[in-house]
Design a protein around this motif. Sequence first.
Motif, PDB file in Angstrom:
ATOM      1  N   PRO A 195      -6.389   6.469   2.634  1.00  0.00           N
ATOM      2  CA  PRO A 195      -7.397   5.406   2.598  1.00  0.00           C
ATOM      3  C   PRO A 195      -7.108   4.368   1.524  1.00  0.00           C
ATOM      4  O   PRO A 195      -6.497   4.665   0.496  1.00  0.00           O
ATOM      5  CB  PRO A 195      -8.689   6.162   2.283  1.00  0.00           C
ATOM      6  N   PHE A 196      -7.575   3.155   1.769  1.00  0.00           N
ATOM      7  CA  PHE A 196      -7.537   2.119   0.739  1.00  0.00           C
ATOM      8  C   PHE A 196      -8.662   2.389  -0.253  1.00  0.00           C
ATOM      9  O   PHE A 196      -9.757   2.813   0.118  1.00  0.00           O
ATOM     10  CB  PHE A 196      -7.699   0.728   1.360  1.00  0.00           C
ATOM     11  N   LEU A 197      -8.411   2.115  -1.536  1.00  0.00           N
ATOM     12  CA  LEU A 197      -9.380   2.438  -2.575  1.00  0.00           C
ATOM     13  C   LEU A 197     -10.696   1.702  -2.395  1.00  0.00           C
ATOM     14  O   LEU A 197     -11.767   2.233  -2.700  1.00  0.00           O
ATOM     15  CB  LEU A 197      -8.781   2.115  -3.959  1.00  0.00           C
ATOM     16  N   ILE A 233      -4.200  -0.656  -8.319  1.00  0.00           N
ATOM     17  CA  ILE A 233      -5.395  -1.280  -7.734  1.00  0.00           C
ATOM     18  C   ILE A 233      -5.033  -2.613  -7.081  1.00  0.00           C
ATOM     19  O   ILE A 233      -5.481  -2.939  -5.974  1.00  0.00           O
ATOM     20  CB  ILE A 233      -6.470  -1.504  -8.818  1.00  0.00           C
ATOM     21  N   TYR A 234      -4.208  -3.388  -7.771  1.00  0.00           N
ATOM     22  CA  TYR A 234      -3.817  -4.697  -7.234  1.00  0.00           C
ATOM     23  C   TYR A 234      -3.073  -4.552  -5.909  1.00  0.00           C
ATOM     24  O   TYR A 234      -3.412  -5.220  -4.922  1.00  0.00           O
ATOM     25  CB  TYR A 234      -2.951  -5.444  -8.242  1.00  0.00           C
ATOM     26  N   LYS A 270       0.814  -1.212   0.000  1.00  0.00           N
ATOM     27  CA  LYS A 270       0.000   0.000   0.000  1.00  0.00           C
ATOM     28  C   LYS A 270       0.850   1.265   0.000  1.00  0.00           C
ATOM     29  O   LYS A 270       0.690   2.140  -0.865  1.00  0.00           O
ATOM     30  CB  LYS A 270      -0.941  -0.012   1.221  1.00  0.00           C
ATOM     31  N   VAL A 271       1.741   1.384   0.973  1.00  0.00           N
ATOM     32  CA  VAL A 271       2.436   2.646   1.214  1.00  0.00           C
ATOM     33  C   VAL A 271       3.589   2.867   0.232  1.00  0.00           C
ATOM     34  O   VAL A 271       3.795   3.984  -0.270  1.00  0.00           O
ATOM     35  CB  VAL A 271       2.954   2.706   2.672  1.00  0.00           C
ATOM     36  N   ILE A 272       4.357   1.803  -0.038  1.00  0.00           N
ATOM     37  CA  ILE A 272       5.538   1.958  -0.893  1.00  0.00           C
ATOM     38  C   ILE A 272       5.185   1.869  -2.372  1.00  0.00           C
ATOM     39  O   ILE A 272       5.689   2.657  -3.187  1.00  0.00           O
ATOM     40  CB  ILE A 272       6.605   0.904  -0.526  1.00  0.00           C
ATOM     41  N   LEU A 273       4.314   0.924  -2.727  1.00  0.00           N
ATOM     42  CA  LEU A 273       4.011   0.710  -4.141  1.00  0.00           C
ATOM     43  C   LEU A 273       2.753   1.449  -4.594  1.00  0.00           C
ATOM     44  O   LEU A 273       2.817   2.325  -5.453  1.00  0.00           O
ATOM     45  CB  LEU A 273       3.876  -0.793  -4.417  1.00  0.00           C
ATOM     46  N   SER A 274       1.604   1.100  -4.026  1.00  0.00           N
ATOM     47  CA  SER A 274       0.346   1.648  -4.534  1.00  0.00           C
ATOM     48  C   SER A 274       0.285   3.167  -4.465  1.00  0.00           C
ATOM     49  O   SER A 274      -0.111   3.835  -5.433  1.00  0.00           O
ATOM     50  CB  SER A 274      -0.835   1.041  -3.758  1.00  0.00           C
TER      51      SER A 274
END
Length: 467
Positions: free
Chosen positions: A461-463, A237-238, A199-203
């Motif tokens: 937030p997460f999508l 998204i993944y 989440k934090v590093i990639l997305s």
Amino acid sequence: MVFSSLFFLYLFLPLCLLAYWLAPKIEYKNNVLILFSLVFYAWGEPLWVLLLVFSATANYLFGLLIEKYRGKAGAKTALVSSLVLNLGLLFLFKYSAFTAENINALFSIHLPVPNIRLPIGISFYTFQTISYVVDCYWEKIRAQRSYSKFLLYVSMFPQLVAGPIVRYSTIEPELSKRYATAHDISEGLTRIMIGLGKKVILSNHLSTIVDAFFTGDLDHVSVLGTWYAVAVYAMQIYFDFSGYSDMAIGLGRLFGFHFDENFRHPFLCKDITEFWQRWHISLGTFFRDYLLYIPIFGKRRAYGGLFLVWFCTGLWHGASWNYIIWGLYFGIFICFERLLGKKRIKQIPVAVRHIYSKIVIVIGFGIFYFEKLPQLGQFFKNLIGVGGNGFIDEFTKLSVANNLYLLIGAVICCFPVVETLEKLAKKSEGRQLAFGVLQAVCNGVLLVTSSILLVDATNNPFLYFRF
């Protein structure tokens, strides 16, 4: 409250674990989890926590009524009442405004359009309660007689707001008796760190690339820039959604719960059918088990059932036409592959199947991204170069060059790197020790790196919270 926040990682979770481990009996441990789960939900939704409790209470009673009137008309009445209540609440909060807007547009009338804030996680916990009541009616499970255990099932904070959709049968024994072994804690912490890093590093960093290309007017985006940005969005998204699922599964392990996997490296698929066997597995299996084989106009119709499933899959993701188009888009390819047959598909060269599936998937995520239909139309034009934007532009070249290491890292992380290393480590005790040390070091690096990146993050937030 979100998992990817310093408050959750360094205050809420440690306090919850401390209270949980100090609780002497399973009943007390369950009560600790219920309390922290309600606080977790109320932190961002102080009013809608009442709706969550109401939904849990109503479905708990419906389950008892089904058990009491087993084989009688009362059981069917309880089932129908539960479905009407659950789907009615979901429609009211999620689809009433969308429905009113489309009726107004279609018939040129002026129905009032409700302006109701969508309760976070309602799509997830509603599907959990539906699966519970239906399974009770089908006699796959016995109704839970303890209200506190059922409330824990519905409200458990690791999977409450963005899944996975956990079946009651999956964790039923663990509601009454469970142990978090040293292996569970180790695996749980690793999954949490992996999910946090995703989440934090990639997305989060991939999202800045997507925003640079797709926010605002699309007329300036070249053909290659469009394909590049939508491929990056597919990975965003993944990593966002699978990252949340990883953290949810890891948190469950810390408390002795074993949730089913929700993602199995979906981009490794060779066709669209396989993609949906690897992507958002809990949603796919829900629709397969509870919707695919229901009689349509009195009969079980294979392709009618598929159409209904993929229409609902799209609609589940949001009250917007692009989501419905997105669901039906994938449904068309699923039907095509079913008509073609597994034997014929396997005769196609693997490389061709990979190229075909990735093109379909990437275009699908473009449909998913653009909620406004004019923008979606421009997106399709850009894909094939209609509009004179050119094949490639300097901005795309610069973006690739500046984000090359991020892109390479993201692609590598789409593969089962951890699983491969784990298999290699099992071949000898020395390798297992080395893998354990490496795992601990990597967990520490992911935590420190993610924490540093979260220091300046105001909202993270997460999508899938919005679904």
